[in-house]
Design a protein around this motif. Structure first.
Motif, PDB file in Angstrom:
ATOM      1  N   ARG A 149      64.700  19.425  26.027  1.00  0.00           N
ATOM      2  CA  ARG A 149      63.599  19.536  25.072  1.00  0.00           C
ATOM      3  C   ARG A 149      63.775  18.613  23.867  1.00  0.00           C
ATOM      4  O   ARG A 149      62.812  18.024  23.401  1.00  0.00           O
ATOM      5  CB  ARG A 149      63.486  20.989  24.565  1.00  0.00           C
ATOM      6  N   ARG A 150      64.996  18.512  23.358  1.00  0.00           N
ATOM      7  CA  ARG A 150      65.208  17.832  22.079  1.00  0.00           C
ATOM      8  C   ARG A 150      66.318  16.794  22.189  1.00  0.00           C
ATOM      9  O   ARG A 150      67.325  17.000  22.864  1.00  0.00           O
ATOM     10  CB  ARG A 150      65.566  18.848  20.997  1.00  0.00           C
ATOM     11  N   ALA A 151      66.118  15.677  21.488  1.00  0.00           N
ATOM     12  CA  ALA A 151      67.100  14.589  21.472  1.00  0.00           C
ATOM     13  C   ALA A 151      67.456  14.242  20.035  1.00  0.00           C
ATOM     14  O   ALA A 151      66.651  14.426  19.112  1.00  0.00           O
ATOM     15  CB  ALA A 151      66.548  13.361  22.186  1.00  0.00           C
ATOM     16  N   LEU A 152      68.660  13.729  19.850  1.00  0.00           N
ATOM     17  CA  LEU A 152      69.133  13.229  18.561  1.00  0.00           C
ATOM     18  C   LEU A 152      69.611  11.804  18.765  1.00  0.00           C
ATOM     19  O   LEU A 152      70.416  11.539  19.666  1.00  0.00           O
ATOM     20  CB  LEU A 152      70.281  14.094  18.043  1.00  0.00           C
ATOM     21  N   VAL A 153      69.112  10.883  17.954  1.00  0.00           N
ATOM     22  CA  VAL A 153      69.450   9.462  18.083  1.00  0.00           C
ATOM     23  C   VAL A 153      69.962   8.953  16.743  1.00  0.00           C
ATOM     24  O   VAL A 153      69.268   9.073  15.719  1.00  0.00           O
ATOM     25  CB  VAL A 153      68.233   8.618  18.518  1.00  0.00           C
ATOM     26  N   THR A 154      71.151   8.359  16.720  1.00  0.00           N
ATOM     27  CA  THR A 154      71.658   7.721  15.505  1.00  0.00           C
ATOM     28  C   THR A 154      71.340   6.228  15.549  1.00  0.00           C
ATOM     29  O   THR A 154      70.994   5.683  16.597  1.00  0.00           O
ATOM     30  CB  THR A 154      73.176   7.910  15.355  1.00  0.00           C
ATOM     31  N   GLY A 155      71.462   5.570  14.399  1.00  0.00           N
ATOM     32  CA  GLY A 155      71.093   4.153  14.345  1.00  0.00           C
ATOM     33  C   GLY A 155      69.642   3.947  14.708  1.00  0.00           C
ATOM     34  O   GLY A 155      69.269   2.954  15.338  1.00  0.00           O
ATOM     35  N   ALA A 156      68.798   4.899  14.269  1.00  0.00           N
ATOM     36  CA  ALA A 156      67.432   4.984  14.780  1.00  0.00           C
ATOM     37  C   ALA A 156      66.442   4.076  14.084  1.00  0.00           C
ATOM     38  O   ALA A 156      65.288   3.989  14.513  1.00  0.00           O
ATOM     39  CB  ALA A 156      66.943   6.429  14.671  1.00  0.00           C
ATOM     40  N   THR A 157      66.853   3.392  13.024  1.00  0.00           N
ATOM     41  CA  THR A 157      65.862   2.688  12.207  1.00  0.00           C
ATOM     42  C   THR A 157      65.591   1.254  12.651  1.00  0.00           C
ATOM     43  O   THR A 157      64.688   0.611  12.109  1.00  0.00           O
ATOM     44  CB  THR A 157      66.304   2.681  10.733  1.00  0.00           C
ATOM     45  N   SER A 158      66.333   0.738  13.613  1.00  0.00           N
ATOM     46  CA  SER A 158      66.080  -0.633  14.070  1.00  0.00           C
ATOM     47  C   SER A 158      66.658  -0.834  15.461  1.00  0.00           C
ATOM     48  O   SER A 158      67.422  -0.001  15.961  1.00  0.00           O
ATOM     49  CB  SER A 158      66.700  -1.661  13.104  1.00  0.00           C
ATOM     50  N   GLY A 159      66.283  -1.947  16.070  1.00  0.00           N
ATOM     51  CA  GLY A 159      66.896  -2.394  17.316  1.00  0.00           C
ATOM     52  C   GLY A 159      66.890  -1.367  18.426  1.00  0.00           C
ATOM     53  O   GLY A 159      65.888  -0.724  18.732  1.00  0.00           O
ATOM     54  N   ILE A 160      68.061  -1.211  19.056  1.00  0.00           N
ATOM     55  CA  ILE A 160      68.202  -0.342  20.224  1.00  0.00           C
ATOM     56  C   ILE A 160      67.867   1.104  19.874  1.00  0.00           C
ATOM     57  O   ILE A 160      67.164   1.794  20.613  1.00  0.00           O
ATOM     58  CB  ILE A 160      69.632  -0.449  20.792  1.00  0.00           C
ATOM     59  N   GLY A 161      68.370   1.587  18.743  1.00  0.00           N
ATOM     60  CA  GLY A 161      68.137   2.970  18.372  1.00  0.00           C
ATOM     61  C   GLY A 161      66.667   3.299  18.229  1.00  0.00           C
ATOM     62  O   GLY A 161      66.176   4.321  18.737  1.00  0.00           O
ATOM     63  N   ARG A 162      65.929   2.438  17.534  1.00  0.00           N
ATOM     64  CA  ARG A 162      64.491   2.681  17.344  1.00  0.00           C
ATOM     65  C   ARG A 162      63.760   2.655  18.682  1.00  0.00           C
ATOM     66  O   ARG A 162      62.878   3.497  18.937  1.00  0.00           O
ATOM     67  CB  ARG A 162      63.901   1.636  16.399  1.00  0.00           C
ATOM     68  N   ALA A 163      64.095   1.704  19.544  1.00  0.00           N
ATOM     69  CA  ALA A 163      63.441   1.623  20.851  1.00  0.00           C
ATOM     70  C   ALA A 163      63.697   2.892  21.664  1.00  0.00           C
ATOM     71  O   ALA A 163      62.802   3.389  22.366  1.00  0.00           O
ATOM     72  CB  ALA A 163      63.940   0.391  21.611  1.00  0.00           C
ATOM     73  N   ILE A 164      64.900   3.433  21.562  1.00  0.00           N
ATOM     74  CA  ILE A 164      65.232   4.651  22.306  1.00  0.00           C
ATOM     75  C   ILE A 164      64.492   5.855  21.738  1.00  0.00           C
ATOM     76  O   ILE A 164      64.008   6.711  22.490  1.00  0.00           O
ATOM     77  CB  ILE A 164      66.757   4.877  22.288  1.00  0.00           C
ATOM     78  N   VAL A 165      64.393   5.942  20.409  1.00  0.00           N
ATOM     79  CA  VAL A 165      63.631   7.034  19.796  1.00  0.00           C
ATOM     80  C   VAL A 165      62.214   7.078  20.358  1.00  0.00           C
ATOM     81  O   VAL A 165      61.713   8.137  20.778  1.00  0.00           O
ATOM     82  CB  VAL A 165      63.577   6.868  18.259  1.00  0.00           C
ATOM     83  N   LEU A 166      61.552   5.944  20.384  1.00  0.00           N
ATOM     84  CA  LEU A 166      60.156   5.903  20.826  1.00  0.00           C
ATOM     85  C   LEU A 166      60.033   6.160  22.329  1.00  0.00           C
ATOM     86  O   LEU A 166      59.077   6.808  22.777  1.00  0.00           O
ATOM     87  CB  LEU A 166      59.530   4.564  20.448  1.00  0.00           C
ATOM     88  N   ALA A 167      61.002   5.689  23.107  1.00  0.00           N
ATOM     89  CA  ALA A 167      60.958   5.925  24.553  1.00  0.00           C
ATOM     90  C   ALA A 167      61.140   7.409  24.874  1.00  0.00           C
ATOM     91  O   ALA A 167      60.441   7.965  25.729  1.00  0.00           O
ATOM     92  CB  ALA A 167      62.041   5.098  25.250  1.00  0.00           C
TER      93      ALA A 167
END
Length: 252
Positions: free
Chosen positions: A11-29
């Motif tokens: 249900r829920r995910a936590l992503v660090t380094g989320a504000t740019s690059g790989i992290g941001r792309a993973i957040v949106l995916a």
């Protein structure tokens, strides 16, 4: 509504380094696939942009602040953890770097992911499922000049992933390391400056894009619960395995 391809209960995910690059792309995916995503980063402006995205909760935090981050996610059920935060503060020879850079790279690249995994694992084990992702690097699998400390931190992550899987056998919790070669992100630009990184590392080369790493992560996450993708090594088609050599394929 959750993507039916996920193992049930995610249900829920936590992503660090989320504000740019790989992290941001993973957040949106992850968000696009139906998960509720907590995005952790240090850039207030970039977090504000993420915060308006439906399904995304933004937390301004430094991954080195273990106590603060623990308090920020207290009570949250985390089913998918993505340790994407990382730093390459310099590309100098080891004997030329400032001693503070050793601590910085080890604290952010190695210690912080271990501490965060320790925070979320008890809940995952108790529920009998979960997925931990660690963004490694080809520099942790083979030597790269000017990256002795960075490589050591990523090598530590790589071995930790293997050992962690041993500890978690039978729990239903999966562990995946993604170890890419050259990805077009802010990582090198932090160490070299925008213009230098563009001229030396990206001009004339076809690099992996952050969204490509996000797609790989989603593929591993969508595997049946009984399948654990332990490591994904990925390079640009024009880069040799290990990262030792790259050829130019684009007109400058």
């Amino acid at each position: 509504m959750l993507d039916v391809a996920f193992p049930s209960g995610y249900r829920r995910a936590l992503v660090t380094g989320a504000t740019s690059g790989i992290g941001r792309a993973i957040v949106l995916a992850l968000r696009d696939a139906g998960l509720e995503v907590t995005a952790v980063g240090r850039s207030r402006d970039a977090l504000a942009e993420l915060a308006v995205e439906p399904g995304v909760t933004a937390i301004e935090a430094d991954v080195r602040d273990h106590a603060g981050l623990s308090a920020a996610i207290a009570g949250k059920q985390i089913d998918v953890l993505v340790n994407s935060a990382g730093i390459l503060s310099t590309r100098a020879a080891f004997h030329e770097i400032d001693e503070r850079e050793i601590d910085s790279m080890l604290d952010i690249n190695l210690k912080a992911p271990l501490q965060l995994a320790r925070l979320v694992l008890p809940g995952m084990v108790a529920r009998g499922q979960g997925h931990l992702f660690f963004i490694g690097s080809s520099a942790g699998r083979a030597p790269h000049p000017g990256a002795a400390v960075y490589g050591a931190s990523k090598a530590g992550v790589s071995l930790f992933c293997d050992a962690l899987r041993c500890d978690l056998l039978g729990t239903g919790v999966r562990v995946t390391e993604i170890a890419p070669g050259r990805v077009q992100t802010q990582l090198y630009r932090t160490a070299m400056g925008m213009e230098a990184a563009g001229a030396e590392l990206y001009a004339g080369y076809e690099s992996i894009q952050p969204k490509d790493i996000a797609q790989l992560l989603m593929a591993a996450l969508r595997m049946p619960a009984a399948v654990d993708v332990s490591r994904l090594e990925v390079f640009p088609t024009a880069q040799a395995v290990g990262g030792a050599r790259m050829v130019k394929t684009l007109a400058e």
